[in-house]
Design a protein around this motif. Structure first.
Motif, PDB file in Angstrom:
ATOM      1  N   UNK A   1     -22.401 -25.129  -4.125  1.00  0.00           N
ATOM      2  CA  UNK A   1     -22.027 -25.430  -4.481  1.00  0.00           C
ATOM      3  C   UNK A   1     -21.601 -25.443  -2.684  1.00  0.00           C
ATOM      4  N   UNK A   2     -20.556 -24.767  -3.403  1.00  0.00           N
ATOM      5  CA  UNK A   2     -19.466 -24.493  -2.458  1.00  0.00           C
ATOM      6  C   UNK A   2     -19.907 -23.117  -1.145  1.00  0.00           C
ATOM      7  N   UNK A   3     -20.226 -22.250  -1.978  1.00  0.00           N
ATOM      8  CA  UNK A   3     -21.328 -22.019  -0.848  1.00  0.00           C
ATOM      9  C   UNK A   3     -22.373 -22.914   0.484  1.00  0.00           C
ATOM     10  N   UNK A   4     -23.027 -23.759  -0.295  1.00  0.00           N
ATOM     11  CA  UNK A   4     -23.537 -24.625   0.229  1.00  0.00           C
ATOM     12  C   UNK A   4     -22.712 -25.319   1.393  1.00  0.00           C
ATOM     13  N   UNK A   5     -21.534 -26.002   0.863  1.00  0.00           N
ATOM     14  CA  UNK A   5     -21.091 -27.100   1.898  1.00  0.00           C
ATOM     15  C   UNK A   5     -19.515 -26.087   2.360  1.00  0.00           C
ATOM     16  N   UNK A   6     -19.410 -25.118   2.036  1.00  0.00           N
ATOM     17  CA  UNK A   6     -17.712 -24.329   2.737  1.00  0.00           C
ATOM     18  C   UNK A   6     -18.221 -23.290   3.676  1.00  0.00           C
ATOM     19  N   UNK A   7     -17.289 -23.069   3.971  1.00  0.00           N
ATOM     20  CA  UNK A   7     -17.153 -21.881   5.528  1.00  0.00           C
ATOM     21  C   UNK A   7     -17.993 -20.624   5.002  1.00  0.00           C
ATOM     22  N   UNK A   8     -18.653 -20.402   5.924  1.00  0.00           N
ATOM     23  CA  UNK A   8     -19.115 -18.485   5.195  1.00  0.00           C
ATOM     24  C   UNK A   8     -19.053 -17.998   6.249  1.00  0.00           C
ATOM     25  N   UNK A   9     -18.333 -17.062   6.899  1.00  0.00           N
ATOM     26  CA  UNK A   9     -18.330 -16.227   7.520  1.00  0.00           C
ATOM     27  C   UNK A   9     -18.593 -15.378   7.621  1.00  0.00           C
ATOM     28  N   UNK A  10     -19.730 -14.726   8.223  1.00  0.00           N
ATOM     29  CA  UNK A  10     -20.252 -12.729   7.759  1.00  0.00           C
ATOM     30  C   UNK A  10     -20.317 -12.211   9.267  1.00  0.00           C
ATOM     31  N   UNK A  11     -20.036 -10.898   8.692  1.00  0.00           N
ATOM     32  CA  UNK A  11     -19.588  -9.902   9.791  1.00  0.00           C
ATOM     33  C   UNK A  11     -18.714 -10.327  10.717  1.00  0.00           C
ATOM     34  N   UNK A  12     -17.320 -10.564   9.854  1.00  0.00           N
ATOM     35  CA  UNK A  12     -16.264 -10.836  11.296  1.00  0.00           C
ATOM     36  C   UNK A  12     -15.288 -10.483  11.305  1.00  0.00           C
ATOM     37  N   UNK A  13     -14.962  -9.689  12.475  1.00  0.00           N
ATOM     38  CA  UNK A  13     -14.264  -9.063  12.863  1.00  0.00           C
ATOM     39  C   UNK A  13     -12.858  -8.875  12.870  1.00  0.00           C
ATOM     40  N   UNK A  14     -11.816  -8.018  11.924  1.00  0.00           N
ATOM     41  CA  UNK A  14     -10.403  -8.391  11.982  1.00  0.00           C
ATOM     42  C   UNK A  14      -9.807  -7.664  11.835  1.00  0.00           C
ATOM     43  N   UNK A  15      -8.962  -7.142  11.374  1.00  0.00           N
ATOM     44  CA  UNK A  15      -8.024  -5.901  11.359  1.00  0.00           C
ATOM     45  C   UNK A  15      -6.719  -6.165  10.174  1.00  0.00           C
ATOM     46  N   UNK A  16      -6.430  -7.558  10.035  1.00  0.00           N
ATOM     47  CA  UNK A  16      -5.216  -7.942   9.190  1.00  0.00           C
ATOM     48  C   UNK A  16      -5.524  -9.499   8.577  1.00  0.00           C
ATOM     49  N   UNK A  17      -4.696  -9.380   7.366  1.00  0.00           N
ATOM     50  CA  UNK A  17      -5.517 -10.881   6.918  1.00  0.00           C
ATOM     51  C   UNK A  17      -4.374 -11.955   7.448  1.00  0.00           C
ATOM     52  N   UNK A  18      -3.462 -12.287   8.276  1.00  0.00           N
ATOM     53  CA  UNK A  18      -3.066 -12.622   9.111  1.00  0.00           C
ATOM     54  C   UNK A  18      -4.586 -13.299   9.595  1.00  0.00           C
ATOM     55  N   UNK A  19      -4.778 -12.394  10.661  1.00  0.00           N
ATOM     56  CA  UNK A  19      -6.215 -12.859  11.364  1.00  0.00           C
ATOM     57  C   UNK A  19      -7.085 -13.444  11.242  1.00  0.00           C
ATOM     58  N   UNK A  20      -7.913 -12.601   9.942  1.00  0.00           N
ATOM     59  CA  UNK A  20      -8.431 -13.605   8.879  1.00  0.00           C
ATOM     60  C   UNK A  20      -9.163 -14.500   8.976  1.00  0.00           C
TER      61      UNK A  20
END
Length: 829
Positions: A34-53
């Motif tokens: 259910x979490x995968x169906x209704x939550x946020x799914x971001x694939x191939x995110x370009x980020x270099x730091x955890x705060x940016x993610x």
């Protein structure tokens, strides 16, 4: 934390639990879906730091689920808090902290509450020894779950980064991160969130789902991968087991290729299925279609191909030996080779009137073995004299004596013919015939040679009881009546009598009449002889010899298996296992030296001259024998050629088995050529003939096993292959040649200790063949039998029938070997 198995921090402690198989609640998996169906799914995110993610994740919400700005700020602040890592500590570190900080309640490495994640890894991460357990190329997945008071509905996100990025101090170890899963929700359901997080972590360590997660292009791909996972799931009903119990990891994990075959996820998986099936088929044919045994159709074609295959590896054959494990192998195989040379040298001396003795055995072993290790195709092979060759030498010497022929000259012509026949076999690529050797033949031959080692070691130990007899008439209550007095009497000569006080009084003699302090050797040196049972009684020698024999065997076996023990760190266990044989020998020698008893010791010749003074070092082809002997020698040479060919090639097949994972290829034709040419030199110098020794070669291989050092906690180390090189064998044979000058050191090694090593080698070789497992099946009831693969496809009665036929053939070979017809042994094989 998870690598392949789950580990938990024990309640209110610093200790990680034992690795165990994750046990999941079925309800938590449906919640995760259910979490995968209704939550946020971001694939191939370009980020270099955890705060940016975190910023991109919070801004990537759909409009209908958009959070208020102040809640986003509070979520970001919460997620950017530094987690409290619990680094793995050794026992020494724990004891040090306990002694210096007895009142310290928490580890200093834990961060203070509210600290922010560092952009660079912390010292604790870089120094964490747990990183050694992680295989190279591994990446990190982070799962963050919990309850917060300011959320009214759950917030979930699944993030896959385009490239692995080291996210500062977020992970326990400084490795690139690829996946993140976040589940934060209102208070009151923390246990549910916790179980969903465990389910996500377990999914991300599953090989199939991990491949899906890496290749997924849409949310639906992740859900499809999860459905495949659910389709393979097995459910245990509640009340039938304890869910809090830790399920230990199995000794052998199932192959993921089988799961890919059962559940093809896409066309690529179908292609992988075909490749896996082709690999299995290739594995079944073993050497039958390998490049080493394909016929070229040209003279010496197989030999030239062997040379071309081995030349590129020649440099690495020496550089790969620069490892401490090779030193252990050298010492172990050296002692086994020296003992074998002395044993066969002594038997050759008895069979040939010392025309070949222990010294010739030492020099021949050193020369033939060194040349073979330098130029052969499989340098892990150890050359030695064998039982069938010894039988032939005995028969040949008897024939020469009966017909008044010069034995060494007759033997020279046989050796020259054998070398010629061997070169012909190499030229015609006769080694390709070994493709037709099956497991039946390999196991029968290996079992026979292993049983010979076991039988000889036990037989020689029993012979010690004859050399050092036990006084069966000895009674503790009669100890006052036993004495051994050297009495000198008689005008003609001196006589040594072993007499009791009663016999002294009967002869009107007093113990004082016997010279005081006269030793047994002095008594015998004066021409006397000893009488009486107690004079020849040597106390404790037989008993301590058997204790040394059994203790060495048990120590070798126990220390060799110490690698899989739970005691001490991995490095210590591996070191003890590598040097197991040497440690066992040193321990037994120390016990023997401490007790100071005159146990039989290793005897090594100390002078470089032929054992029989009537012979020289060079044998001339024409001399005492008639001219027709050189032609007639071709007949027995045919039998010796068959013997050498079978002995050499069956051993080569066993050493080049697929399960040893050898990388540098075999050299069947090159090995046979080396053995054939060595026959010329050893025959011309009157040295013994040499061929591959199956048991010692297998022991050499086992002492050079390579295993993975990055096995996950709870996972058995993976067998990586054999440390293939030429230096260990070369060093063994050079030391064997130098043993003539090391007699003052080697004379302190008790023979029972070396017989114990022989027994260990025979048992270890016997345990490498499938026949041993099938013999155990004869004694195990069906419901208790192990889950062996062939039992899934072959009826048990057929397995037993096959084993019984194999045992009958093995018994026939043993009977044949023990009779005068032993020369036909290779023909029977």
């Amino acid at each position: 934390r998870w690598i392949k198995f789950e580990e938990k921090v024990e309640e209110d402690g610093e200790r990680w639990s034992m690795p165990h198989i994750p046990v999941l609640h079925l309800y938590s998996l449906y919640q995760l879906r259910t979490c995968l169906e209704k939550g946020i799914v971001l694939l191939d995110l370009d980020s270099t730091s955890f705060s940016e993610i975190i910023d991109k994740t919070l801004s990537g919400q759909p409009d209908e689920a958009e959070l208020q700005p102040e809640i986003k700020l509070r979520l970001a602040a919460l997620l950017l808090c530094q987690p409290r890592h619990r680094p793995t500590k050794s026992l020494l570190q724990c004891l040090t902290e306990l002694s210096f900080s007895p009142c310290q309640g928490r580890a200093e490495s834990r961060s203070e509450s509210g600290a922010q994640i560092s952009a660079t890894p912390l010292k604790e991460q870089l120094r964490n020894k747990f990183k050694k357990k992680i295989p190279p190329g591994a990446e990190v997945a982070h799962v963050a779950v919990g309850e917060v008071e300011f959320l009214e509905k759950p917030f979930t996100a699944f993030i896959r980064l385009r490239h692995g990025v080291v996210l500062g101090s977020l992970a326990e170890v400084a490795l690139p991160s690829r996946f993140l899963f976040i589940l934060l929700g209102p208070q009151g359901k923390v246990n549910v969130y916790h179980e969903v997080g465990r389910a996500m972590a377990t999914l991300l360590t599953d090989e199939l789902f991990q491949r899906v997660a890496r290749q997924a292009e849409h949310r639906e791909d992740l859900i499809t991968g999860m459905e495949v996972f659910l389709a393979e799931l097995s459910v245990l009903p509640p009340g039938k087991w304890d869910p809090s119990a830790h399920v230990p990891p199995p000794s052998c994990l199932p192959s993921p290729c089988r799961r890919i075959t059962m559940h093809p996820l896409d066309q690529q998986s179908q292609d992988n299925k075909d490749v896996a099936a082709a690999g299995d088929t290739a594995g079944l044919v073993h050497l039958h279609s390998s490049e080493e045994l394909e016929r070229t159709g040209r003279l010496f074609g197989g030999l030239l191909r062997d040379i071309r295959r081995k030349v590129p590896w020649y440099g690495s054959d020496f550089s790969d030996a620069l490892h401490p494990q090779c030193l252990s192998a050298v010492l172990y195989i050296y002692l086994a080779t020296v003992t074998n040379a002395i044993t066969f040298g002594g038997m050759l001396g008895e069979a040939t009137d010392n025309m070949q003795g222990v010294l010739e055995s030492f020099l021949g072993t050193a020369f033939a073995g060194s040349v073979f290790c330098l130029f052969s195709g499989q340098p892990l092979t150890i050359l030695s004299s064998t039982g069938p060759v010894l039988v032939f030498e005995r028969l040949l010497f008897s024939f020469s004596q009966d017909h008044r022929l010069d034995y060494l000259e007759f033997r020279l012509w046989i050796g020259l013919w054998v070398a010629f026949f061997g070169v012909v076999l190499v030229a015609t690529e006769a080694s390709n015939l070994v493709r037709h050797f099956t497991r039946f033949t390999e196991e029968g031959f290996c079992a026979l040679i292993s049983l010979i080692f076991i039988y000889d070691s036990l037989k020689r130990m029993l012979n010690l009881a004859d050399t050092f007899p036990i006084n069966w008439q000895y009674r503790l209550d009669d100890v006052t009546s036993y004495s051994c007095v050297c009495n000198l009497s008689g005008p003609v000569g001196l006589k040594c009598l072993c007499m009791t006080p009663s016999s002294l009084s009967a002869l009107s003699l007093q113990p004082s009449d016997a010279p005081a302090g006269l030793s047994r050797a002095q008594c015998l040196g004066r021409g006397g002889h000893l009488l009486g049972t107690s004079c020849w009684y040597v106390p404790d020698i037989t008993l301590i010899s058997f204790l040394l024999f059994g203790g060495t065997f048990l120590s070798c076996t126990a220390l060799k298996h110490f690698r899989s023990s739970r005691y001490f760190p991995t490095g210590v266990r591996n070191l003890v296992s590598d040097f197991a044989i040497i440690l066992a020998i040193l321990a037994s020698c120390t016990v023997d030296a401490t007790l100071g008893l005159e146990t039989p010791k290793l005897l090594v010749p100390s002078k470089l001259k032929p054992t029989n003074p009537v012979r020289g070092w060079i044998i001339f082809p024409f001399g005492a024998n008639p001219w027709w002997v050189c032609l007639m020698s071709a007949v027995p040479a045919v039998l010796v050629t068959i013997l050498i060919f079978m002995d050499q090639q069956i051993t080569a097949i066993i050493l080049n088995r697929r399960e040893y994972k050898l990388q540098k290829g075999a050299g069947f034709h090159l090995d046979l050529l080396c053995v054939s040419l060595l026959m010329v030199v050893t025959s011309a110098t009157g040295l013994p003939w040499y061929v591959s020794a199956t048991v010692i070669s297998l022991a050499h291989m086992e002492s050079l096993r390579k295993e993975s050092t990055t096995s996950a906690p709870g996972e058995h180390p993976e067998f990586l292959g054999i440390r293939e090189q030429r230096l260990t064998g070369l060093a063994v044979f050079v030391l064997t040649g130098l043993s003539v000058f090391m007699a003052p050191i080697l004379k302190h090694v008790p023979m029972p200790v070396l017989y114990g090593v022989f027994l260990h080698m025979g048992m270890a070789a016997l345990n490498t063949i499938q026949l041993t497992d099938r013999m155990r099946l004869l004694l195990i009831p069906a419901k208790h039998q192990p889950d062996l693969p062939y039992l899934h496809h072959v009826p048990l009665r057929r397995v037993h029938l096959f084993t019984i036929i194999q045992l009958l053939c093995l018994a026939l070979l043993w009977v044949l070997k023990s009779t005068a017809a032993a020369i036909l042994f290779p023909v029977m094989v």
